[in-house]
Design a protein around this motif. Sequence first.
Motif: not given
Length: 207
Positions: A97-108
């Motif tokens: 599980i990856a947490y705090d994923i908003d920034a990750v989705f914004y980039k990818r």
Amino acid sequence: MSDTRRYYRKLLTSNGLIYLAGEELDVAVKNFSVTGVLVQLLSNPIIHNVSDLFKAIESSPLVDIYLQELRLAGEVRLVRADMLDDGILLALEFVHIAYDIDAVFYKRKVYRKNLEALGRIFLNERKHVFKTINVSVEGLMIYLDEKVNVAPGLITAFEFDHLSLLGEVEIMWVDDDPNGGTLMGLRYLHMEKECIKGIPTFAQAAA
């Protein structure tokens, strides 16, 4: 402390997506803890009962989940399923599980699934065996256990039998690994198949 260790579970109302039978299906979160989450699989045209559910996971009990409001995404293991009048209740244990994923989705823009499997890529006039780190519907992150000198922007051929992928990729970035290997980010360019089964996007929910 009691011999029976109990983890705190927080009651809440939240929605998310789970990837089953090649589709992203809506779920409602009932409660969660540091070890897992209890969700209700909402009405859908794919999974109607527990029998359908177990057919969907017969190859593996691991499924992908995305809970936007809780800011987490990754793999969970199905440990229990119960039929309700208005859906199916799923007890899920966190695996990767990856947490705090908003920034990750914004980039990818799309979800990247942790996946380790072997493939081949053509570099410097020969084939090299690679191991995937993660995979998405847009590309792969791979590891080669040797030092390979290539430049970002190179377009080359690759084969990835695990998902039956074959075609051309563009090397987006290259990093040296401290252990003497090479990490690469690849983007699909020309593929022999348009649909990549087994990998969710979770893109619409993340937009």
